[in-house]
Design a protein around this motif. Structure first.
Motif, short mmCIF file in Angstrom:
data_model
loop_
_atom_site.label_atom_id
_atom_site.label_comp_id
_atom_site.label_asym_id
_atom_site.label_seq_id
_atom_site.Cartn_x
_atom_site.Cartn_y
_atom_site.Cartn_z
N UNK A 114 33.73 -3.76 28.36
CA UNK A 114 33.41 -4.79 29.36
C UNK A 114 34.59 -5.74 29.60
N UNK A 115 34.59 -6.31 30.80
CA UNK A 115 35.48 -7.41 31.17
C UNK A 115 34.61 -8.50 31.77
N UNK A 116 34.81 -9.73 31.31
CA UNK A 116 34.06 -10.88 31.80
C UNK A 116 35.02 -11.96 32.26
N UNK A 117 34.47 -12.93 32.98
CA UNK A 117 35.20 -14.13 33.39
C UNK A 117 34.49 -15.34 32.79
N UNK A 118 34.72 -15.67 31.52
CA UNK A 118 34.08 -16.86 30.95
C UNK A 118 34.56 -18.11 31.69
N UNK A 130 39.39 -17.89 35.91
CA UNK A 130 40.06 -16.84 36.69
C UNK A 130 40.74 -15.78 35.83
N UNK A 131 40.76 -15.95 34.51
CA UNK A 131 41.37 -14.94 33.65
C UNK A 131 40.27 -14.12 32.98
N UNK A 132 40.46 -12.80 33.01
CA UNK A 132 39.46 -11.90 32.44
C UNK A 132 39.52 -11.89 30.92
N UNK A 133 38.38 -11.62 30.33
CA UNK A 133 38.24 -11.39 28.90
C UNK A 133 37.85 -9.94 28.70
N UNK A 134 38.61 -9.22 27.89
CA UNK A 134 38.28 -7.83 27.60
C UNK A 134 37.51 -7.78 26.28
N UNK A 135 36.34 -7.14 26.33
CA UNK A 135 35.55 -6.89 25.12
C UNK A 135 35.50 -5.38 24.97
N UNK A 139 32.77 -8.74 37.40
CA UNK A 139 32.74 -8.40 35.99
C UNK A 139 32.44 -6.91 35.84
N UNK A 140 32.80 -6.37 34.69
CA UNK A 140 32.70 -4.93 34.44
C UNK A 140 31.97 -4.72 33.12
N UNK A 141 30.90 -3.93 33.15
CA UNK A 141 30.16 -3.62 31.93
C UNK A 141 29.82 -2.13 31.94
N UNK A 142 30.42 -1.40 31.00
CA UNK A 142 30.12 0.03 30.79
C UNK A 142 30.13 0.83 32.09
N UNK A 143 31.16 0.65 32.89
CA UNK A 143 31.32 1.44 34.10
C UNK A 143 30.76 0.82 35.36
N UNK A 144 29.90 -0.19 35.21
CA UNK A 144 29.32 -0.85 36.39
C UNK A 144 30.08 -2.13 36.70
N UNK A 145 30.19 -2.43 37.99
CA UNK A 145 30.91 -3.61 38.45
C UNK A 145 29.92 -4.57 39.10
N UNK A 189 25.56 -11.05 23.31
CA UNK A 189 25.58 -9.83 22.48
C UNK A 189 26.97 -9.18 22.56
N UNK A 190 27.51 -9.08 23.76
CA UNK A 190 28.85 -8.50 23.94
C UNK A 190 29.91 -9.38 23.27
N UNK A 191 29.85 -10.69 23.48
CA UNK A 191 30.84 -11.60 22.91
C UNK A 191 30.87 -11.52 21.39
N UNK A 192 29.72 -11.34 20.77
CA UNK A 192 29.66 -11.29 19.30
C UNK A 192 30.41 -10.09 18.73
N UNK A 193 30.74 -9.12 19.57
CA UNK A 193 31.50 -7.95 19.12
C UNK A 193 32.99 -8.26 18.97
#
Length: 187
Positions: free
Chosen positions: A78-82, A68-73, A26-32, A123-127
């Motif tokens: 950020x990118x997550x894998x819900x 296996x599919x990324x979610x872009x916020x 996952x990716x959040x603000x530049x960190x993996x 918090x991220x998802x609510x955006x």
């Protein structure tokens, strides 16, 4: 959640790098952050929910997706894998790398991610303007917490326990709790 060798990326660099990796990150603000493997019950419940949604959404413009599919916020960089998500947005059908307009996101709790799923990740998802419902599934408690966005942009908790149907008003479907927890042994 562990940081992958403390790597820092832009979103574009992350997407290119992630395509070449054996494990998910996952990716959040530049960190993996490296994703850990899930336990069997976690996978079974995720599959139960995704299968139930796929069946109920057949013939609609909505699609259910698995982990296996990324979610872009974008608003959170950020990118997550819900575990499971549903999108009814036509733009998401065209993108093979990620979706960015889900109506529903589901996270199945595990010991290592529970606090993050309830806190920073929510918090991220609510955006996401498209997001109408966020499900947190607690296998141990046999409980589904459905956070539903109100007309005032607040989030209202609907708790599902026992022999009831979990209502997903954003999609106009109901899933019996017995179906969500099918094949999971009681402790």
């Amino acid at each position: 959640m562990q940081t992958a060798e403390r790597l820092r990326f832009s979103a574009e660099e992350y997407l290119a790098w992630e395509e070449t990796q054996a494990e998910k990150h996952e990716f959040v603000a530049g960190e993996v952050f490296a994703m850990t493997g899930a336990r069997q019950d976690h996978v079974v419940v995720s599959l139960n929910i995704a299968s139930s949604l796929k069946q109920r959404l057949r013939g609609t413009p909505c699609r259910a997706y698995m982990a296996d599919l990324k979610l872009k916020v974008e608003a959170a960089d950020a990118f997550f894998y819900p575990d499971v998500m549903v999108s009814c947005h036509p733009g998401d059908l065209a993108n093979q790398q990620f979706i960015s307009n889900p109506s529903l996101i589901v996270e199945v709790l595990s010991e290592s991610t529970a606090d993050y799923d309830r806190g920073g990740k929510f918090v991220a998802y609510r955006k996401l303007e498209s997001l109408m419902e966020y499900l947190i599934v607690d296998i141990e408690a046999r409980r589904v917490e459905c956070f539903r966005r109100t007309a005032d942009n607040d989030w209202l908790l609907h708790d599902y326990l026992g022999e009831v149907d979990c209502e997903l008003t954003s999609l106009g479907v109901q899933i019996p709790m017995a179906e969500i927890f099918e094949d999971i042994k009681a402790d």
